[in-house]
Write a protein that holds these residues in place. Structure first.
Motif, PDB file in Angstrom:
ATOM      1  N   ARG A  63       0.921  -1.055  -0.058  1.00  0.00           N
ATOM      2  CA  ARG A  63       0.130   0.059  -0.028  1.00  0.00           C
ATOM      3  C   ARG A  63       0.716   1.267  -0.014  1.00  0.00           C
ATOM      4  O   ARG A  63       2.010   1.037   0.409  1.00  0.00           O
ATOM      5  N   GLU A  64       0.399   2.389  -0.435  1.00  0.00           N
ATOM      6  CA  GLU A  64       1.010   3.758  -0.345  1.00  0.00           C
ATOM      7  C   GLU A  64       0.324   4.733   0.014  1.00  0.00           C
ATOM      8  O   GLU A  64      -1.009   4.824  -0.328  1.00  0.00           O
ATOM      9  N   ASP A  65       0.867   5.663   0.548  1.00  0.00           N
ATOM     10  CA  ASP A  65       0.231   6.977   0.741  1.00  0.00           C
ATOM     11  C   ASP A  65       1.298   8.079   0.258  1.00  0.00           C
ATOM     12  O   ASP A  65       2.283   7.767  -0.344  1.00  0.00           O
ATOM     13  N   SER A  66       1.154   9.316   0.305  1.00  0.00           N
ATOM     14  CA  SER A  66       2.119  10.297  -0.178  1.00  0.00           C
ATOM     15  C   SER A  66       3.371  10.280   0.504  1.00  0.00           C
ATOM     16  O   SER A  66       4.335  10.722  -0.317  1.00  0.00           O
ATOM     17  N   SER A  67       3.471   9.800   1.699  1.00  0.00           N
ATOM     18  CA  SER A  67       4.749   9.871   2.132  1.00  0.00           C
ATOM     19  C   SER A  67       5.449   8.561   2.533  1.00  0.00           C
ATOM     20  O   SER A  67       6.442   8.462   2.734  1.00  0.00           O
ATOM     21  N   ASN A  68       4.773   7.374   2.478  1.00  0.00           N
ATOM     22  CA  ASN A  68       5.185   6.341   2.763  1.00  0.00           C
ATOM     23  C   ASN A  68       4.648   5.020   2.076  1.00  0.00           C
ATOM     24  O   ASN A  68       3.593   5.147   1.195  1.00  0.00           O
ATOM     25  N   ILE A  69       5.543   4.045   1.823  1.00  0.00           N
ATOM     26  CA  ILE A  69       4.933   2.679   1.402  1.00  0.00           C
ATOM     27  C   ILE A  69       4.941   1.731   2.215  1.00  0.00           C
ATOM     28  O   ILE A  69       5.739   1.408   3.044  1.00  0.00           O
ATOM     29  N   TYR A  70       3.769   0.975   2.499  1.00  0.00           N
ATOM     30  CA  TYR A  70       3.683  -0.129   3.432  1.00  0.00           C
ATOM     31  C   TYR A  70       3.648  -1.211   3.075  1.00  0.00           C
ATOM     32  O   TYR A  70       2.939  -1.749   1.833  1.00  0.00           O
ATOM     33  N   VAL A  71       4.318  -2.360   3.371  1.00  0.00           N
ATOM     34  CA  VAL A  71       4.408  -3.747   2.765  1.00  0.00           C
ATOM     35  C   VAL A  71       3.746  -4.526   4.157  1.00  0.00           C
ATOM     36  O   VAL A  71       4.580  -4.614   5.148  1.00  0.00           O
ATOM     37  N   ASP A  72       2.705  -5.032   3.789  1.00  0.00           N
ATOM     38  CA  ASP A  72       2.071  -6.134   4.935  1.00  0.00           C
ATOM     39  C   ASP A  72       2.342  -7.646   4.484  1.00  0.00           C
ATOM     40  O   ASP A  72       2.233  -7.968   3.364  1.00  0.00           O
ATOM     41  N   ALA A  73       2.890  -8.498   5.381  1.00  0.00           N
ATOM     42  CA  ALA A  73       3.176  -9.935   5.255  1.00  0.00           C
ATOM     43  C   ALA A  73       2.378 -10.459   6.143  1.00  0.00           C
ATOM     44  O   ALA A  73       2.443 -10.352   7.368  1.00  0.00           O
ATOM     45  N   LEU A  74       1.720 -11.736   6.008  1.00  0.00           N
ATOM     46  CA  LEU A  74       1.201 -12.837   6.943  1.00  0.00           C
ATOM     47  C   LEU A  74       2.363 -13.558   7.159  1.00  0.00           C
ATOM     48  O   LEU A  74       2.843 -14.397   6.261  1.00  0.00           O
ATOM     49  N   VAL A  75       2.733 -13.626   8.620  1.00  0.00           N
ATOM     50  CA  VAL A  75       3.747 -14.428   8.988  1.00  0.00           C
ATOM     51  C   VAL A  75       3.309 -14.988  10.326  1.00  0.00           C
ATOM     52  O   VAL A  75       4.113 -14.978  11.453  1.00  0.00           O
ATOM     53  N   PRO A  76       2.472 -16.077  10.196  1.00  0.00           N
ATOM     54  CA  PRO A  76       1.796 -16.678  11.411  1.00  0.00           C
ATOM     55  C   PRO A  76       2.971 -17.643  11.961  1.00  0.00           C
ATOM     56  O   PRO A  76       3.344 -18.309  11.134  1.00  0.00           O
ATOM     57  N   GLY A  77       3.005 -17.722  13.260  1.00  0.00           N
ATOM     58  CA  GLY A  77       3.867 -18.651  13.916  1.00  0.00           C
ATOM     59  C   GLY A  77       5.419 -18.473  13.882  1.00  0.00           C
ATOM     60  O   GLY A  77       6.005 -19.160  14.128  1.00  0.00           O
ATOM     61  N   VAL A  78       5.809 -17.189  13.229  1.00  0.00           N
ATOM     62  CA  VAL A  78       7.159 -16.867  13.061  1.00  0.00           C
ATOM     63  C   VAL A  78       7.551 -15.957  14.074  1.00  0.00           C
ATOM     64  O   VAL A  78       6.970 -15.027  14.416  1.00  0.00           O
TER      65      VAL A  78
END
Lengths: 131, 148
Positions: free
Chosen positions: B48-63
Motif C-alpha cells: 500500500r502507499e500514501d503520499s509519504s510512505n510505502i507499506y508492505v504487509d506480510a502474513l507470518v503466523p507462527g514466526v
C-alpha cells in the motif's frame, strides 16, 4: 482411534456465514490437528486476529473458532495478495472430551488448543508380573 | 470498477509473471504446499502507499518476530525467516495437516524509490508491517499557483 476422529464441516475458503442474513465474509483458518497420548492438539493460523477478539467454544460436540481482525490499513492499495476478514471454522469433536481441562494459547497469530481426552480413552499400560 | 487503472493492472500482471518465473526450475514443487497446499507463495504480501510512505504487509503466523529479517536493496524489499516445526511427540496421530513449516525468503518490488534510512518494521499477531518512507524526490510536491 476412529472414535476420536475429528471431522470438519462444509469446506470453502471465504463464505458468507448465513447467506441471507450476514453479508460479511469469513476466512476459514488452516489447522493442524494432532492427537497425542492425553489430548487432542489443534493449531490454527489466525494472522491479524486480536487476542481479545478470540472466541472459542465447544457446544454439543461442535467446536467453534471465531476471531475478529482489524482491517484498517494506511494508504491506498497498490498490490494485493491477501484480504483480512474475521476467521470462522467449526469442527465436530467427540462429546466425551474433557472440556473442563481445555487450554488455549495464542502467540504470533497462532492459536494452540489442547483438549484433554477422557480418562477412559487414554492408553493404559498394564504391568505383567512373572510368577 | 470505478477506479480501475490500466497501468496498475498492467503492473500487477507483470508482477504475477515475474513471480511465476522466479521459482521456475528450482524447487517449485517444494515451494508449493509450504504454508498450505493451496498456496505456493509465502509469505503473502500486500503493498500500500500514501503520499509519504510505502507499506508492505506480510502474513507470518507462527514466526518469531525476532527471527524475521527485513532487508532493502534499492527498490526491492526482502523478507526472510523461519517457521519452526513443532516437536513430534511420541505416539502422535496426525488427523489434519494443513500448515506448512520451514524457512522462507521472498523479495518484492516497491512502487517507488525509498529513503533507506527511514524504515521500520513491526510484527503484531502474525502480521508484519514494514513502513518505508519515500525518498524526498519521489514525494509529490505541491506548487502554489499565484495569481498575477
Amino acid at each position: 482411534m476412529a472414535a476420536n476422529e475429528v471431522a470438519p464441516n462444509v469446506e470453502r475458503n471465504v463464505r458468507p456465514r448465513e447467506e441471507t442474513r450476514a453479508f460479511e465474509k469469513y476466512l476459514k483458518p488452516a489447522v493442524n490437528i494432532i492427537e497425542v497420548e492425553d489430548s487432542l492438539v489443534l493449531t490454527a493460523d489466525l494472522p491479524g486476529a486480536g487476542k481479545e477478539t478470540l472466541d472459542i467454544n465447544v457446544e454439543k460436540g461442535i467446536l467453534t473458532i471465531n476471531a475478529g481482525v482489524s482491517t484498517e490499513a494506511p494508504g491506498r492499495p497498490v498490490y494485493t495478495e491477501f484480504e483480512l476478514a474475521p476467521y470462522y471454522r467449526q469442527f465436530q469433536v467427540p462429546e466425551s472430551l474433557n472440556n473442563e481441562k481445555a487450554r488455549a494459547e495464542y502467540a504470533d497469530g497462532v492459536l494452540t488448543l489442547r483438549l484433554a481426552k477422557p480418562e477412559a480413552a487414554k492408553p493404559r499400560k498394564i504391568q505383567v508380573t512373572g510368577g | 470498477m470505478a477506479n480501475w487503472d490500466l497501468f496498475r493492472e498492467l503492473d500487477n500482471m507483470r508482477r504475477e509473471i515475474d513471480e511465476t518465473f522466479r521459482n521456475y526450475g528450482l524447487g517449485r514443487s517444494m515451494a508449493a504446499g509450504f504454508l498450505s497446499p493451496a498456496r505456493n507463495r509465502f509469505p503473502l504480501m500486500n503493498v500500500r502507499e500514501d503520499s509519504s510512505n510505502i507499506y508492505v504487509d506480510a502474513l507470518v503466523p507462527g514466526v518469531d518476530p525476532n527471527g524475521i529479517d527485513v532487508s532493502v536493496l534499492r527498490n526491492a524489499v526482502t523478507i526472510s525467516g523461519e517457521r519452526k516445526s513443532p516437536l513430534d511427540e511420541k505416539g502422535q496421530v496426525v488427523h489434519r495437516s494443513e500448515l506448512g513449516f520451514g524457512k522462507f525468503s521472498r523479495t518484492i518490488e516497491l512502487p517507488g524509490e525509498i529513503d533507506t534510512e527511514k524504515i521500520t518494521a513491526q510484527s503484531i499477531n502474525g502480521l508484519l508491517r514494514v513502513t518505508l518512507a519515500k525518498a524526498e524526490h519521489a514525494k509529490p510536491k505541491k506548487i502554489e499557483v499565484k495569481l498575477s
